[in-house]
Design an enzyme around this catalytic site. Structure first.
Site, PDB file in Angstrom:
ATOM      1  N   ASP A 239     -12.660 -41.326 -36.592  1.00  0.00           N
ATOM      2  CA  ASP A 239     -13.706 -42.283 -36.207  1.00  0.00           C
ATOM      3  C   ASP A 239     -14.051 -43.142 -37.428  1.00  0.00           C
ATOM      4  O   ASP A 239     -13.684 -42.831 -38.555  1.00  0.00           O
ATOM      5  CB  ASP A 239     -14.947 -41.562 -35.656  1.00  0.00           C
TER       6      ASP A 239
ATOM      7  N   ASP B  31      -0.351 -31.585 -30.656  1.00  0.00           N
ATOM      8  CA  ASP B  31      -0.148 -32.892 -31.272  1.00  0.00           C
ATOM      9  C   ASP B  31      -0.396 -33.961 -30.213  1.00  0.00           C
ATOM     10  O   ASP B  31       0.532 -34.564 -29.689  1.00  0.00           O
ATOM     11  CB  ASP B  31       1.277 -32.955 -31.826  1.00  0.00           C
TER      12      ASP B  31
HETATM   13  O1  9MR Z   1     -13.416 -39.457 -31.422  1.00  0.00           O
HETATM   14  C1  9MR Z   1     -14.476 -38.580 -31.798  1.00  0.00           C
HETATM   15  C2  9MR Z   1     -14.086 -37.788 -33.007  1.00  0.00           C
HETATM   16  O2  9MR Z   1     -13.863 -38.656 -34.102  1.00  0.00           O
HETATM   17  C3  9MR Z   1     -15.131 -36.749 -33.319  1.00  0.00           C
HETATM   18  O3  9MR Z   1     -14.697 -35.868 -34.325  1.00  0.00           O
HETATM   19  C4  9MR Z   1     -15.468 -35.940 -32.105  1.00  0.00           C
HETATM   20  C5  9MR Z   1     -16.643 -35.076 -32.476  1.00  0.00           C
HETATM   21  O4  9MR Z   1     -17.330 -34.590 -31.398  1.00  0.00           O
HETATM   22  O5  9MR Z   1     -15.782 -36.751 -30.985  1.00  0.00           O
HETATM   23  C6  9MR Z   1     -14.791 -37.690 -30.650  1.00  0.00           C
HETATM   24  O6  9MR Z   1     -15.268 -38.510 -29.641  1.00  0.00           O
HETATM   25  C7  9MR Z   1     -15.188 -37.984 -28.344  1.00  0.00           C
HETATM   26  C8  9MR Z   1     -16.588 -37.709 -27.838  1.00  0.00           C
HETATM   27  O7  9MR Z   1     -17.225 -36.717 -28.600  1.00  0.00           O
HETATM   28  C9  9MR Z   1     -16.534 -37.312 -26.378  1.00  0.00           C
HETATM   29  N1  9MR Z   1     -15.840 -38.312 -25.608  1.00  0.00           N
HETATM   30  C10 9MR Z   1     -14.454 -38.535 -26.049  1.00  0.00           C
HETATM   31  C11 9MR Z   1     -14.445 -38.982 -27.484  1.00  0.00           C
HETATM   32  C12 9MR Z   1     -12.991 -39.129 -27.973  1.00  0.00           C
HETATM   33  O8  9MR Z   1     -12.425 -40.286 -27.580  1.00  0.00           O
HETATM   34  O1  9MR Z   2     -15.436 -31.377 -39.897  1.00  0.00           O
HETATM   35  C1  9MR Z   2     -16.458 -31.218 -38.923  1.00  0.00           C
HETATM   36  C2  9MR Z   2     -16.405 -29.820 -38.394  1.00  0.00           C
HETATM   37  O2  9MR Z   2     -16.756 -28.920 -39.414  1.00  0.00           O
HETATM   38  C3  9MR Z   2     -17.338 -29.689 -37.206  1.00  0.00           C
HETATM   39  O3  9MR Z   2     -17.155 -28.413 -36.635  1.00  0.00           O
HETATM   40  C4  9MR Z   2     -17.048 -30.775 -36.196  1.00  0.00           C
HETATM   41  C5  9MR Z   2     -17.948 -30.724 -34.999  1.00  0.00           C
HETATM   42  O4  9MR Z   2     -19.250 -31.015 -35.342  1.00  0.00           O
HETATM   43  O5  9MR Z   2     -17.186 -32.030 -36.801  1.00  0.00           O
HETATM   44  C6  9MR Z   2     -16.278 -32.244 -37.830  1.00  0.00           C
HETATM   45  O6  9MR Z   2     -16.502 -33.489 -38.387  1.00  0.00           O
HETATM   46  C7  9MR Z   2     -16.240 -34.625 -37.595  1.00  0.00           C
HETATM   47  C8  9MR Z   2     -17.479 -35.495 -37.688  1.00  0.00           C
HETATM   48  O7  9MR Z   2     -18.548 -34.876 -37.052  1.00  0.00           O
HETATM   49  C9  9MR Z   2     -17.238 -36.879 -37.118  1.00  0.00           C
HETATM   50  N1  9MR Z   2     -16.072 -37.477 -37.708  1.00  0.00           N
HETATM   51  C10 9MR Z   2     -14.874 -36.696 -37.516  1.00  0.00           C
HETATM   52  C11 9MR Z   2     -15.036 -35.357 -38.185  1.00  0.00           C
HETATM   53  C12 9MR Z   2     -13.754 -34.537 -38.099  1.00  0.00           C
HETATM   54  O8  9MR Z   2     -13.474 -34.106 -36.817  1.00  0.00           O
END
Ligand code: 9MR
Ligand code: 9MR
Ligand code: ZN
Length: 564
Positions: free
Chosen positions: A188, A528
């Site tokens: 993100d 993957d």
């Molecule tokens: O794309 C998001 C990712 O970068 C984050 O780590 C993750 C953490 O919760 O969430 C992803 O976004 C998702 C969202 O939480 C739920 N809807 C789908 C999103 C992915 O496209």
């Molecule tokens: O690295 C983070 C991990 O420790 C947590 O369990 C997870 C869910 O909260 O989120 C990870 O961090 C994400 C962040 O919240 C949003 N950007 C993407 C990060 C990697 O997935």
């Protein structure tokens, strides 16, 4: 399959589908190759062990052939297969350490089945992976155009997020305050201070431990600051952004973020408004640590910048002193990454770096009090637990006035943690030097190198350096998938990371140099697939750990060579 992929040309679409099918074939253990080794290769004179699955009879012979002339240079017996608990497999090993092959190309051949896998032996084995994983930080840059080439593919994005950031959620109305730049956090595009500081902290530790070796490597990052070594110049891109996150009173905003996670599009097409989030004491303390350390590390190259970092660190340290309570950021307006963690470890790290940079007695007293309460070295640590960074600064400091009894306890703690890590590798079928599986655990596997290196420096015990290699071996293919976990590097690397840049461009290959999060919640749970952000996202903190681990294996500086 992300929606955008359907928009690309028919050719591209077919390529993606073919690659998707290939990835599916290779993702699950049953179809993985039975020989699982480090697909980057092995360092001459270091342990060389491959794991072999699907061995039906006891033992079995294997050969090592030199590709140059086809000579069989080694013939050995596989170990008797043993059950490996976390993957539920029967695994044997082929240990050809004693062969001690010279640099070159080899293949390992299972005599019974004829299955074979190539491997490379070279002194400078990790130079290219280090370059690619570090350049990946540059490719993560926000607020400017970036471009780079890898294995014949070209990656680029235009300037992005130039309106960072709005003050609506910190009481400033719909008004902008400049916070452009820095690295995107992960797959993100938001920017989170705690994770930024954790990442810079790992890269600074790499610089402190391996700076001269790092400086030999040409990173191929377009120059932003010619006064600085390339590695520090890249980190400065993040520091310049971090400096914008400090409020006038010394508190530090927790993040710059959109209100929700946006679509899987390229960063230069993302126009969701982004806002500063309220301050937190964890962000303020992690910021303080980073700036205090930066003041030290940049001083030899850029005194003006170093002074700026020092002043910023001291301002936030003063704010923390006046606000001793653990203050969580109010993120109620946001649905993006939280990065909330208690601030004790960040305050410890801040006290360590402020003391090391300034010699301040109050900082030393606070540091020693916090260390005495938590003298162990954490085996399981990431952005939530940054105490280890402060602990190492104290332990290896050359300043006077440290408490000898405390030092003794910390020393023992580092050795105990490293012993635990070595034992974890020794009892695992793929010699994985960490026992847990969770979101981002691949980063923690790489991060083990930090404690192991510290233990090695304290003891001279080579077993710790070998366990550092176990971690790299695992991440680059000695795992139940037989695949590399780093995009663009090694054998069968991830093709579909959860990464908006990779998903949102028209290039089939993913952006290179990124460690994916890894199996979660079980050892065999990795896919993957773009949508699988729980196991296949990329993130700066995991790459920061990978960069440390790779830096630890660069060739030492040849002092006889003339400097570049
Ligand atoms: O794309 C998001 C990712 O970068 C984050 O780590 C993750 C953490 O919760 O969430 C992803 O976004 C998702 C969202 O939480 C739920 N809807 C789908 C999103 C992915 O496209
Ligand atoms: O690295 C983070 C991990 O420790 C947590 O369990 C997870 C869910 O909260 O989120 C990870 O961090 C994400 C962040 O919240 C949003 N950007 C993407 C990060 C990697 O997935
Ligand atoms: Zn951006």
């Amino acid at each position: 399959m992300p929606g955008l992929r359907w928009l690309c040309s028919t050719w591209c679409l077919l390529a993606v589908l073919a690659a998707d099918a290939a990835a599916d074939d290779q993702a699950a253990p049953p179809t993985a190759p039975s020989i699982r080794l480090n697909t980057i290769g092995y360092l001459p004179g270091k342990p060389m062990v491959a794991t072999v699955a699907a061995v039906t009879t006891d033992g079995g012979k294997y050969q090592i052939r030199r590709l140059r002339d086809g000579a069989v240079v080694w013939e050995g017996d596989l170990s008797a297969p043993q059950p490996n608990a976390d993957t539920g497999e029967q695994l044997a090993t082929a240990d050809f350490t004693k062969l001690a092959p010279a640099a070159g190309e080899y293949e390992i051949v299972l005599v019974d089945s004829g299955e074979r896998t190539r491997f490379h032996v070279a002194e400078n084995l990790y130079h290219e992976p280090f370059r690619v994983a570090t350049r990946a930080m540059y490719l993560w840059r926000c607020g400017m155009p970036v471009s780079g080439d890898h294995q014949g593919a070209h990656f680029e994005h235009g300037p992005c997020h130039l309106e960072d950031a709005y003050l609506d959620h910190v009481g400033g109305g719909h008004v902008q305050r400049a916070s452009v730049g820095g690295w995107h956090d992960a797959g993100d595009y938001n920017k989170y201070v705690v994770n930024a500081a954790a990442t810079v902290g790992m890269m600074f530790r790499a610089w402190e431990d391996f700076g001269p070796a790092i400086q030999q490597i040409k990173l191929d990052i377009p120059p932003t600051d010619s006064k600085l070594p390339e590695f520090l110049a890249e980190i400065k891109w993040e520091l310049d952004w971090l400096l914008t996150m400090q409020a006038d009173d010394g508190s530090v905003y927790h993040k710059v973020s959109a209100l929700n996670f946006g679509g899987l599009i390229a960063s230069d097409r993302d126009s969701d408004p982004r806002y500063l989030a309220p301050w937190s004491s964890a962000a303020t303390a992690a910021f303080t640590a980073t700036m205090a350390q930066a003041a030290r590390l940049y001083a030899p190259y850029d005194a003006t910048f170093a002074d700026r970092c020092r002043a910023a660190a001291l301002r936030s340290a003063e704010f923390l002193r006046k606000h001793p309570e653990d203050h969580e950021a109010d993120q109620s307006a946001f649905n993006t990454g939280g990065y909330h963690a208690p601030d004790g470890d960040d305050r410890l790290w801040a006290a360590a770096e402020v003391w090391e940079t300034t010699g301040d007695a109050a900082a030393l007293a606070e540091l020693e009090e916090r260390l005495a309460a938590h003298p162990n070295f954490d085996v399981d640590w990431d952005w939530q637990h940054l105490k280890n960074l402060g602990l190492l600064t104290y332990l290896f400091s050359e300043r006077e006035g440290r408490n000898p009894e405390l030092l003794e306890r910390l020393h023992k703690g580092v050795i105990a943690a490293a012993d635990e890590t070595v034992a974890a590798a020794a009892s695992h079928g793929y010699a994985r030097p960490f026992t847990k599986y969770y979101w981002g655990c691949n980063g923690t596997v790489a991060r083990q190198a930090t404690g192991l290196e510290a233990a090695y420096r304290l003891s001279g015990n080579e077993a710790y350096r070998h366990a550092m290699l176990d971690g790299l071996n695992h991440l680059f293919g000695r795992n139940c998938f037989g695949r590399s976990f780093v995009t663009g590097l090694g054998g069968q690397p991830p093709l579909f990371p959860h990464d908006r840049q990779s998903a949102g461009d028209a290039v089939a290959a993913p952006w290179p140099g990124y460690l994916v999060g890894g199996p979660n919640p079980k050892a065999t749970d990795w896919s993957d697939a773009t949508e699988d952000y729980r196991t296949n996202e990329i993130a700066i903190n995991w790459n920061g750990a990978l960069i440390y681990a790779l830096a630890s294996q660069l060739l030492p500086v040849d002092h006889s060579a003339t400097s570049r």
